[in-house]
Design a protein around this motif. Structure first.
Motif, PDB file in Angstrom:
ATOM      1  N   TRP A  29      -2.375   8.202   4.260  1.00  0.00           N
ATOM      2  CA  TRP A  29      -2.224   7.157   5.748  1.00  0.00           C
ATOM      3  C   TRP A  29      -1.674   7.569   6.934  1.00  0.00           C
ATOM      4  O   TRP A  29      -1.228   8.631   7.200  1.00  0.00           O
ATOM      5  CB  TRP A  29      -0.731   6.723   4.799  1.00  0.00           C
ATOM      6  N   GLY A  74       2.603  12.494  -1.655  1.00  0.00           N
ATOM      7  CA  GLY A  74       1.955  12.562  -0.569  1.00  0.00           C
ATOM      8  C   GLY A  74       1.481  14.335   0.685  1.00  0.00           C
ATOM      9  O   GLY A  74       1.642  14.052   1.271  1.00  0.00           O
ATOM     10  N   ASP A 114       2.590   1.066  -3.391  1.00  0.00           N
ATOM     11  CA  ASP A 114       1.931   1.777  -4.417  1.00  0.00           C
ATOM     12  C   ASP A 114       0.922   3.218  -4.958  1.00  0.00           C
ATOM     13  O   ASP A 114       0.664   3.380  -5.607  1.00  0.00           O
ATOM     14  CB  ASP A 114       0.775   0.500  -5.147  1.00  0.00           C
ATOM     15  N   HIS A 115       1.095   3.323  -3.342  1.00  0.00           N
ATOM     16  CA  HIS A 115       0.176   4.755  -3.120  1.00  0.00           C
ATOM     17  C   HIS A 115       0.893   5.364  -1.880  1.00  0.00           C
ATOM     18  O   HIS A 115      -0.357   5.849  -1.404  1.00  0.00           O
ATOM     19  CB  HIS A 115      -1.356   4.185  -2.621  1.00  0.00           C
ATOM     20  N   LEU A 127       1.023  -1.177  -0.211  1.00  0.00           N
ATOM     21  CA  LEU A 127       0.063  -0.101  -0.060  1.00  0.00           C
ATOM     22  C   LEU A 127       0.911   1.126   0.158  1.00  0.00           C
ATOM     23  O   LEU A 127       0.188   1.995  -0.862  1.00  0.00           O
ATOM     24  CB  LEU A 127      -1.345  -0.204   0.917  1.00  0.00           C
ATOM     25  N   ARG A 172       1.752  13.945  -5.831  1.00  0.00           N
ATOM     26  CA  ARG A 172       2.468  12.731  -5.967  1.00  0.00           C
ATOM     27  C   ARG A 172       2.762  11.754  -4.986  1.00  0.00           C
ATOM     28  O   ARG A 172       2.592  10.863  -4.998  1.00  0.00           O
ATOM     29  CB  ARG A 172       2.941  12.441  -7.448  1.00  0.00           C
ATOM     30  N   ASP A 223       0.456   8.834  -2.425  1.00  0.00           N
ATOM     31  CA  ASP A 223       0.026   9.848  -2.931  1.00  0.00           C
ATOM     32  C   ASP A 223      -1.303   9.882  -1.529  1.00  0.00           C
ATOM     33  O   ASP A 223      -1.223  10.876  -1.065  1.00  0.00           O
ATOM     34  CB  ASP A 223      -0.370  10.115  -3.442  1.00  0.00           C
ATOM     35  N   ARG A 224      -1.870   8.439  -0.873  1.00  0.00           N
ATOM     36  CA  ARG A 224      -2.413   9.078   0.097  1.00  0.00           C
ATOM     37  C   ARG A 224      -2.457   9.560   1.570  1.00  0.00           C
ATOM     38  O   ARG A 224      -0.806   9.244   1.697  1.00  0.00           O
ATOM     39  CB  ARG A 224      -3.392   7.487   0.398  1.00  0.00           C
ATOM     40  N   ARG A 236       8.149   8.410   0.541  1.00  0.00           N
ATOM     41  CA  ARG A 236       7.792   9.567  -0.366  1.00  0.00           C
ATOM     42  C   ARG A 236       8.968  10.599   0.090  1.00  0.00           C
ATOM     43  O   ARG A 236       9.147  11.182  -2.057  1.00  0.00           O
ATOM     44  CB  ARG A 236       6.981  10.199   0.847  1.00  0.00           C
TER      45      ARG A 236
END
Length: 336
Positions: free
Chosen positions: A250, A309, A244-245, A241, A307, A247-248, A286
């Protein structure tokens, strides 16, 4: 003729069970996205004893494959030399100089310096004198030993976490070697056709990825925490997670909910397996991605911040300078 499908099928090699391999490879794929050769230095070295080269080029990373014959490699400070036989592969990190020779104890005859400079002990350039044709170099046209060498000329920030987890000199024996990639690279290296540089860069990337993947698979006990943790049902998913992501938004609580464990259990287990907290790992990932994206001149700092986060370019700049010691603007200028 070896086709792409044959190459891929022959180089997968024995691995862990499919479910474990899938999770581990997801994390590894993200980190291997960093080393992308751009006009890498590739050479077919042809040598007959006596010979010895001292490598001081400070290249971030080099891949060496013993195609014929034998050799020894002795890093500075090492107690014992590494003996290479036909088919063995080596990944060398540039921080530590090393001696490559036909046997241990041989005094160096040639120095390999930054910028692909090859000089003898008097400082005279020997590059042209030892040239043997297209990307071929050495002291013999009829050599006893042949080594393929691919050198990455500059670091890629995304791969920093991966490279820092590797030993200074990584050796993959011939039995574990991705032979198909070596055969194709060896054949292409001596060609001089349109687009050849791009072809060789991509082949070098494939060879490096295959060597590192096989090495990690066979040396799980020596692999970094994030690699071993990738096989864990919960922590592997958390790593996926994050990778792959990025930018979220978290948090430990959100990540814990995604994988069905408590916040405390995730924090404890992640720290134990990976060696740092989930938020520390996320921040590092990041900022590594941001550093890589800064190499793309058309991306604004605001775009990069979104992009990876961060809510604003200012927030990214503050975190980036704290991590890298320079502002994103200065980092981009230096990279250019």
């Amino acid at each position: 003729m070896v086709g792409p499908l044959t190459v891929m099928s022959e180089t997968l090699g024995p691995t862990a069970p499919d479910d474990v391999r899938c999770c581990a490879m997801d994390a590894l794929s993200s980190l291997l996205a960093g080393p992308q050769a751009r006009e890498a230095h590739l050479l077919r070295m042809q040598m007959t004893p006596p010979w010895a080269l001292r490598i001081e080029d400070r290249a971030p990373l080099a891949v060496l494959v013993m195609v014929e014959g034998t050799a020894t490699i002795t890093p500075d400070g090492a107690d014992e030399p590494v003996f290479l036989e036909q088919g063995d592969a080596v990944v060398a990190l540039g921080a530590t100089p090393y001696l490559a020779a036909d046997r241990p104890g041989r005094a160096p005859q040639v120095l390999i310096l930054p910028g692909d400079r090859c000089v003898d002990l008097s400082g005279a350039d020997v590059s042209e004198r030892m040239s043997l044709g297209v990307r071929s170099w050495g002291n013999s046209a009829d050599p006893e030993s042949v080594m393929l060498i691919g050198t990455y000329q500059r670091p890629e920030a995304v791969s920093r976490r991966l490279l820092e987890s590797l030993p200074g000199l990584l050796v993959l024996p011939a039995a574990d070697q991705p032979e198909a990639f070596v055969d194709v690279l060896s054949a292409e290296m001596i060609k001089d056709e349109p687009g050849q540089t791009a072809v060789l860069d991509r082949l070098l990337d494939l060879l490096l990825i295959a060597v590192l993947r096989n090495w990690f698979t066979r040396h799980t006990e020596s692999a970094p925490g994030w690699y071993r943790a990738s096989a864990d049902p919960q922590i592997g998913r958390v790593l996926g997670l994050i990778h792959d992501h990025p930018d979220r938004p978290w948090t430990v609580s959100v990540l814990a909910a995604e994988v069905g464990v408590s916040r405390a259990a995730l924090a404890r287990r992640f720290g134990s397996m990976v060696g740092e907290s989930p938020m520390s790992y996320l921040t590092g990932w990041r900022l590594a991605l941001a550093a890589d994206l800064l190499r793309e001149p058309d991306l604004t700092l605001e775009t990069i911040a979104r992009r990876v986060g961060y809510g604003s370019a200012f927030a990214l700049s503050t975190a980036f300078k704290r991590e890298h010691g320079v502002s994103p603007r200065d980092y981009r200028a230096n990279a250019a």
